[in-house]
Design an enzyme around this catalytic site. Structure first.
Site, PDB file in Angstrom:
ATOM      1  N   LYS A 151       0.828  -1.204   0.000  1.00  0.00           N
ATOM      2  CA  LYS A 151       0.000   0.000   0.000  1.00  0.00           C
ATOM      3  C   LYS A 151       0.864   1.257   0.000  1.00  0.00           C
ATOM      4  O   LYS A 151       1.836   1.350   0.767  1.00  0.00           O
ATOM      5  CB  LYS A 151      -0.885   0.025   1.256  1.00  0.00           C
ATOM      6  CG  LYS A 151      -1.874  -1.127   1.334  1.00  0.00           C
ATOM      7  CD  LYS A 151      -3.085  -0.852   0.476  1.00  0.00           C
ATOM      8  CE  LYS A 151      -4.122  -1.957   0.663  1.00  0.00           C
ATOM      9  NZ  LYS A 151      -5.245  -1.789  -0.288  1.00  0.00           N
ATOM     10  N   LYS A 256     -13.358  -7.019  -7.062  1.00  0.00           N
ATOM     11  CA  LYS A 256     -13.659  -7.596  -5.761  1.00  0.00           C
ATOM     12  C   LYS A 256     -15.041  -8.211  -5.886  1.00  0.00           C
ATOM     13  O   LYS A 256     -16.062  -7.537  -5.729  1.00  0.00           O
ATOM     14  CB  LYS A 256     -13.666  -6.497  -4.694  1.00  0.00           C
ATOM     15  CG  LYS A 256     -12.287  -5.982  -4.337  1.00  0.00           C
ATOM     16  CD  LYS A 256     -12.391  -4.914  -3.267  1.00  0.00           C
ATOM     17  CE  LYS A 256     -11.045  -4.641  -2.637  1.00  0.00           C
ATOM     18  NZ  LYS A 256     -10.000  -4.283  -3.598  1.00  0.00           N
TER      19      LYS A 256
HETATM   20 MG    MG Z   1      -6.987  -1.747  -4.188  1.00  0.00          MG
END
Ligand code: MG
Length: 327
Positions: A151, A256
């Site tokens: 991240k 997702k």
């Molecule tokens: Mg992502």
């Protein structure tokens, strides 16, 4: 056709909070549901909302489950409103799970524990944010994982670039790294990351550098640099995915499945448009995970690792948490 319906809310704490540019996330909350038919077949599904990504909230999902009562018809499942994409995924996949009962895995109960995880799918391993990544990748590497995700956009860029540099020096040259900004970069920062990524050569892609509103700017960046961009927050639901495709996005789409909406429509869209996809976890439990992996195995781009290397983020043993929840 109508089915017996029951559901249980659950909570699972992460081993350590997950830091993203959306903030700190400590606990996964969702709903496990079960459908049953006259013949004694059962199907399981999971509602795992991510409201900050644009899905319904847990409360909205719970209200929807409550108003159904103890029975649900196939028609009710197929007409769940678009505003409840995590519910669409959970109910439809429970129905598929029930219909496949006693075929592939003897019982649907064993389907969610191991069936798809054992199919030699390759995963990308989610590293902790910041410097902790430097100590974490080795274990996954020894476990034969070759793709990592880190991240960015959570600290000042100069700090992150320094850690990135160290990470690049330590990772074997055959490793691939995905950088996920969760929409947290400015245009200038995104350019800086793309420049550095182009130089490094083994950054597979940068995920969602800018916010969803900055779609045109991301198209522009795609044309300027060789490291591809992937959309994630911009394409959280199937409707958004279709819109970005229509507006000309031809690079990578992160899917997702747990919050994308109807698996049936998703399958159809991915097949018709042959888009470049990376299926990714919403940090759901093994029930949602198996349903998402099954979809991924059917329709994802085969050369890309799946974004499901996340089991090390959870505390408890996966084997008996469901029995505990249900009994
Ligand atoms: Mg992502």
């Amino acid at each position: 056709m109508s089915y017996r319906f029951a559901f249980r809310p659950y909570q699972r704490r992460f081993r350590q909070p997950l830091q993203t540019s959306h903030g700190s996330w400590e606990m996964r909350e969702g709903i496990i549901l079960r459908l049953g038919d006259q013949a004694g077949r059962e199907g399981w599904g999971e509602i795992a909302p991510l409201p900050w990504f644009g899905s319904e909230t847990l409360e909205q999902a719970r209200d929807f489950c409550h108003q159904l009562g103890e029975e649900v018809t196939e028609e009710e499942i197929m007409t769940i409103p678009e505003a409840l994409p995590a519910c669409q995924f959970a109910f439809e996949s429970a129905l598929e799970n029930l219909q496949q009962f006693s075929q592939k895995c003897n019982t649907s109960y064993s389907l969610h524990s191991s069936c798809w995880d054992s199919k030699n799918l390759s995963y990308s391993c989610l590293l902790p944010t910041g410097e902790k990544a430097l100590q974490t990748w080795q274990a996954a590497w020894e476990n034969r994982e070759r793709t990592f995700k880190w991240k960015i956009g959570t600290r000042p860029i100069q700090e992150e670039l320094q850690v990135f540099d160290q990470l690049m020096q330590r990772l074997p040259t055959t490793a691939k790294l995905r950088l996920d900004a969760n929409g947290g970069l400015s245009f200038e920062e995104a350019q800086e990351w793309l420049r550095v990524a182009d130089e490094a050569g083994n950054v597979e892609f940068i995920e969602q550098p800018l916010s969803s509103q900055a779609f045109e700017a991301m198209l522009e960046l795609n044309a300027k640099y060789s490291t591809p961009l992937a959309l994630d927050e911009s394409v959280a639901t199937l409707n958004q995915l279709e819109r970005c495709y229509q507006k000309g996005w031809r690079r990578i789409f992160v899917i997702k499945a747990a919050i994308a909406g109807s698996p049936m429509r998703l399958r159809q869209f991915c097949r018709e448009c042959a888009i470049d996809t990376v299926f990714s976890s919403a940090l759901e439990t093994s029930i949602g995970r198996q349903a998402a992996l099954k979809l991924a195995a059917e329709i994802s781009s085969s050369n890309r690792a799946l974004g499901f290397g996340v089991n090390h983020w959870f505390e408890e043993n996966q084997d008996n948490w469901l029995e505990k929840l249900w009994n």
